[in-house]
Design a protein around this motif. Structure first.
Motif, PDB file in Angstrom:
ATOM      1  N   PRO A  97       0.811  -1.223   0.000  1.00  0.00           N
ATOM      2  CA  PRO A  97       0.000   0.000   0.000  1.00  0.00           C
ATOM      3  C   PRO A  97       0.844   1.272   0.000  1.00  0.00           C
ATOM      4  N   HIS A  98       2.019   1.225   0.661  1.00  0.00           N
ATOM      5  CA  HIS A  98       2.905   2.393   0.666  1.00  0.00           C
ATOM      6  C   HIS A  98       3.459   2.660  -0.731  1.00  0.00           C
ATOM      7  N   ALA A  99       3.820   1.596  -1.429  1.00  0.00           N
ATOM      8  CA  ALA A  99       4.330   1.750  -2.791  1.00  0.00           C
ATOM      9  C   ALA A  99       3.241   2.278  -3.713  1.00  0.00           C
ATOM     10  N   LEU A 100       2.012   1.797  -3.524  1.00  0.00           N
ATOM     11  CA  LEU A 100       0.888   2.259  -4.331  1.00  0.00           C
ATOM     12  C   LEU A 100       0.656   3.749  -4.112  1.00  0.00           C
ATOM     13  N   LEU A 101       0.784   4.201  -2.875  1.00  0.00           N
ATOM     14  CA  LEU A 101       0.645   5.622  -2.567  1.00  0.00           C
ATOM     15  C   LEU A 101       1.705   6.438  -3.303  1.00  0.00           C
ATOM     16  N   ALA A 102       2.933   5.945  -3.286  1.00  0.00           N
ATOM     17  CA  ALA A 102       4.025   6.649  -3.970  1.00  0.00           C
ATOM     18  C   ALA A 102       3.809   6.680  -5.474  1.00  0.00           C
ATOM     19  N   TYR A 103       3.396   5.546  -6.062  1.00  0.00           N
ATOM     20  CA  TYR A 103       3.130   5.491  -7.503  1.00  0.00           C
ATOM     21  C   TYR A 103       2.038   6.476  -7.895  1.00  0.00           C
ATOM     22  N   LEU A 104       0.970   6.526  -7.101  1.00  0.00           N
ATOM     23  CA  LEU A 104      -0.154   7.407  -7.421  1.00  0.00           C
ATOM     24  C   LEU A 104       0.268   8.869  -7.349  1.00  0.00           C
ATOM     25  N   ILE A 105       1.018   9.230  -6.319  1.00  0.00           N
ATOM     26  CA  ILE A 105       1.487  10.610  -6.175  1.00  0.00           C
ATOM     27  C   ILE A 105       2.379  11.001  -7.346  1.00  0.00           C
ATOM     28  N   LEU A 106       3.294  10.125  -7.709  1.00  0.00           N
ATOM     29  CA  LEU A 106       4.215  10.428  -8.806  1.00  0.00           C
ATOM     30  C   LEU A 106       3.473  10.527 -10.139  1.00  0.00           C
ATOM     31  N   THR A 107       2.564   9.586 -10.386  1.00  0.00           N
ATOM     32  CA  THR A 107       1.818   9.580 -11.644  1.00  0.00           C
ATOM     33  C   THR A 107       0.942  10.818 -11.772  1.00  0.00           C
ATOM     34  N   SER A 108       0.187  11.117 -10.728  1.00  0.00           N
ATOM     35  CA  SER A 108      -0.677  12.287 -10.753  1.00  0.00           C
ATOM     36  C   SER A 108       0.135  13.569 -10.900  1.00  0.00           C
ATOM     37  N   GLY A 109       1.261  13.654 -10.195  1.00  0.00           N
ATOM     38  CA  GLY A 109       2.101  14.843 -10.273  1.00  0.00           C
ATOM     39  C   GLY A 109       2.670  15.068 -11.667  1.00  0.00           C
ATOM     40  N   ILE A 110       3.153  13.984 -12.284  1.00  0.00           N
ATOM     41  CA  ILE A 110       3.736  14.106 -13.628  1.00  0.00           C
ATOM     42  C   ILE A 110       2.672  14.455 -14.658  1.00  0.00           C
ATOM     43  N   LEU A 111       1.535  13.769 -14.606  1.00  0.00           N
ATOM     44  CA  LEU A 111       0.458  14.043 -15.564  1.00  0.00           C
ATOM     45  C   LEU A 111      -0.052  15.472 -15.426  1.00  0.00           C
ATOM     46  N   SER A 112      -0.123  15.969 -14.196  1.00  0.00           N
ATOM     47  CA  SER A 112      -0.615  17.327 -13.977  1.00  0.00           C
ATOM     48  C   SER A 112       0.358  18.373 -14.496  1.00  0.00           C
ATOM     49  N   ALA A 147      -5.509  14.392  -5.127  1.00  0.00           N
ATOM     50  CA  ALA A 147      -5.819  15.825  -5.161  1.00  0.00           C
ATOM     51  C   ALA A 147      -4.584  16.680  -4.896  1.00  0.00           C
ATOM     52  N   MET A 148      -3.843  16.345  -3.842  1.00  0.00           N
ATOM     53  CA  MET A 148      -2.692  17.163  -3.463  1.00  0.00           C
ATOM     54  C   MET A 148      -1.563  17.076  -4.482  1.00  0.00           C
ATOM     55  N   SER A 149      -1.299  15.893  -4.996  1.00  0.00           N
ATOM     56  CA  SER A 149      -0.206  15.748  -5.965  1.00  0.00           C
ATOM     57  C   SER A 149      -0.553  16.409  -7.296  1.00  0.00           C
ATOM     58  N   ALA A 150      -1.848  16.427  -7.645  1.00  0.00           N
ATOM     59  CA  ALA A 150      -2.253  17.130  -8.861  1.00  0.00           C
ATOM     60  C   ALA A 150      -1.965  18.619  -8.735  1.00  0.00           C
ATOM     61  N   LEU A 190       6.254  16.909  -3.865  1.00  0.00           N
ATOM     62  CA  LEU A 190       5.675  15.563  -3.941  1.00  0.00           C
ATOM     63  C   LEU A 190       6.283  14.651  -2.876  1.00  0.00           C
ATOM     64  N   ALA A 191       7.584  14.794  -2.646  1.00  0.00           N
ATOM     65  CA  ALA A 191       8.248  13.984  -1.615  1.00  0.00           C
ATOM     66  C   ALA A 191       7.714  14.340  -0.222  1.00  0.00           C
ATOM     67  N   ILE A 192       7.520  15.629   0.025  1.00  0.00           N
ATOM     68  CA  ILE A 192       6.983  16.068   1.319  1.00  0.00           C
ATOM     69  C   ILE A 192       5.561  15.546   1.506  1.00  0.00           C
ATOM     70  N   GLN A 193       4.764  15.647   0.465  1.00  0.00           N
ATOM     71  CA  GLN A 193       3.384  15.159   0.542  1.00  0.00           C
ATOM     72  C   GLN A 193       3.343  13.674   0.877  1.00  0.00           C
ATOM     73  N   TYR A 194       4.193  12.900   0.212  1.00  0.00           N
ATOM     74  CA  TYR A 194       4.241  11.457   0.472  1.00  0.00           C
ATOM     75  C   TYR A 194       4.607  11.193   1.934  1.00  0.00           C
ATOM     76  N   ALA A 195       5.599  11.919   2.446  1.00  0.00           N
ATOM     77  CA  ALA A 195       6.038  11.712   3.832  1.00  0.00           C
ATOM     78  C   ALA A 195       4.923  12.041   4.822  1.00  0.00           C
ATOM     79  N   VAL A 196       4.199  13.133   4.574  1.00  0.00           N
ATOM     80  CA  VAL A 196       3.120  13.541   5.483  1.00  0.00           C
ATOM     81  C   VAL A 196       1.985  12.515   5.457  1.00  0.00           C
ATOM     82  N   LEU A 197       1.570  12.094   4.258  1.00  0.00           N
ATOM     83  CA  LEU A 197       0.466  11.140   4.156  1.00  0.00           C
ATOM     84  C   LEU A 197       0.873   9.763   4.692  1.00  0.00           C
TER      85      LEU A 197
END
Length: 413
Positions: A97-112, A147-150, A190-197
């Motif tokens: 689940p932690h890896a999935l969170l990281a993948y989602l943040i990175l994917t959303s951030g890059i696409l945005s 939402a946040m990574s976007a 994005l790294a900070i967001q991942y750490a907080v979540l």
């Protein structure tokens, strides 16, 4: 009508319009954001604050054209099945689940960063809900991540969000020069967001297990996908070469409409026309209050607060922008504050500060950005996220990303 009466009327209409816009966000009043902005536009003209000709000239058509072009390209990615495929690819690759969170943040951030954050949220929210339900995972941390990574990822380019598009046209900063400073800011954010979540949801995520009983690849139209990504690559090459952002983007959209051989009615239905109307009307409302000289008066009263050195101006303006973006919403705040930038010691730095703060300010509360509202409203039938459910993570993410982002900007200036 006397000049003084016209100024008072313009300010009243301006305040009334933004009360209606905020009321919709807080579900207190029935008008949605585009309707509220249109009403303000009509009042500005009907009551004599602006003439019809002045209203037409107030609209920044470059921004609208740029937004339309990027929406068209996003629509073809959706029709090609890219977003479905990306969501399932993430679920298949994520081990925890932690890896999935990281993948989602990175994917959303890059696409945005490459598309428009609101569009990415529209496309990805139902897919995130589906993926999490398939994987039997808790929705709140992943909805917040999307939402946040976007918002954070969109700060990296001049086409990542509507406010950056406006800044691009007002500042005339070259595309690649802007991104050279803002990409490190986005990655750190994005790294900070991942750490907080990850820390905030540590118990929930540690107890979760990914289930993959029915995950299967979606059908992807490879030809359309290749054509769309080729167009996107040419688009960014044009941006970096210094071509006009708006017409380069619209050329890419028109190019796809000609070569994709898809029903263009279906493509145009995917364009968020409400958002385009909203921004066109906002330009006119802000122009009405701008003609009163009020923005200049505000600046002259506040400029002493910002200080005289580059550092003090940057930091004080950063926190002022964070507050202003949450009180007035980021786009109207930029339309007003943008008139002040040339008065600062380093205008180019202040444009970047304005982009950073008005973007990151969107993560402070659930009503801080359209992207947040899209995610929360789209997933409402599956998970309830209240104001404080969001704010308990949004507040630390906003403060930390702003501080670290500002430090990076100051080092790179």
């Amino acid at each position: 009508m006397t000049s003084n009466n016209k100024e008072i009327l313009a300010v009243v209409i301006f305040c009334f319009t933004y009360l209606l816009i905020s009321g919709r966000q807080l579900k207190l009043l029935p008008l949605n954001r585009p309707a509220a902005a249109l009403l303000g536009t009509v009042l500005m003209v009907a009551l004599g604050v602006l003439t019809p000709e002045q209203a037409y000239r107030a609209v920044d058509y470059d921004t609208l054209v740029l937004l339309l072009g990027m929406m068209l390209i996003s629509s073809y990615l959706f029709m090609a099945g890219f977003f479905d495929w990306a969501a399932d690819w993430i679920l298949r690759r994520a081990k925890t689940p932690h890896a999935l969170l990281a993948y989602l943040i990175l994917t959303s951030g890059i696409l945005s960063a490459l598309l428009v954050n609101d569009i990415v949220c529209i496309m990805l929210t139902p897919l995130v809900v589906t993926v999490m339900e398939r994987g039997k995972l808790p929705l709140p941390p992943y909805l917040l991540a999307l939402a946040m990574s976007a918002n954070i990822g969109s700060v990296a380019t001049l086409v990542g969000n509507p406010q950056n598009m406006i800044i691009g046209h007002l500042s005339r900063i070259p595309f690649i020069q802007f991104s050279a400073a803002m990409v490190p800011v986005a990655l750190a954010g994005l790294a900070i967001q991942y750490a907080v979540l990850r820390f905030g949801f540590r118990k929930v995520l540690s107890q979760a297990t990914i289930h993959r009983p029915d995950v299967r690849p979606h059908t992807v139209d490879r030809n359309l996908l290749i054509l769309t990504f080729t167009t996107l690559a040419l688009l960014f090459a044009g941006f970096m070469a210094g071509l006009n952002l708006a017409w380069t983007a619209l050329t890419g959209g028109a190019f796809l409409m000609v070569l994709a051989r898809r029903d263009t009615h279906q493509v145009l239905k995917l364009v968020d026309w409400h958002l385009l109307v909203f921004f066109a009307a906002l330009f006119i409302v802000v122009e009405g209050v701008g003609r009163t000289g009020l923005p200049d008066q505000i600046y002259h009263k506040l400029h002493g607060v910002f200080g005289s050195s580059v550092g003090s101006q940057a930091w004080n303006f950063a926190w002022f922008s964070e507050l202003g973006s949450n009180v007035f919403s980021n786009v109207p705040f930029i339309l007003v504050a943008g008139k002040w930038i040339d008065n600062f010691a380093q205008p180019e730095l202040m444009w970047k500060v304005l982009a950073l703060t008005t973007t990151f300010a969107g993560n402070l509360t659930i009503v801080g950005s359209v992207a947040n509202i899209i995610v929360v409203e789209s997933a409402r039938s599956h998970a309830e996220l209240g104001f404080w459910d969001y704010a308990r993570y949004g507040i630390p993410v906003t403060i930390l990303t702003t501080v670290i982002g500002m430090l990076i900007l100051m080092l790179l200036r």
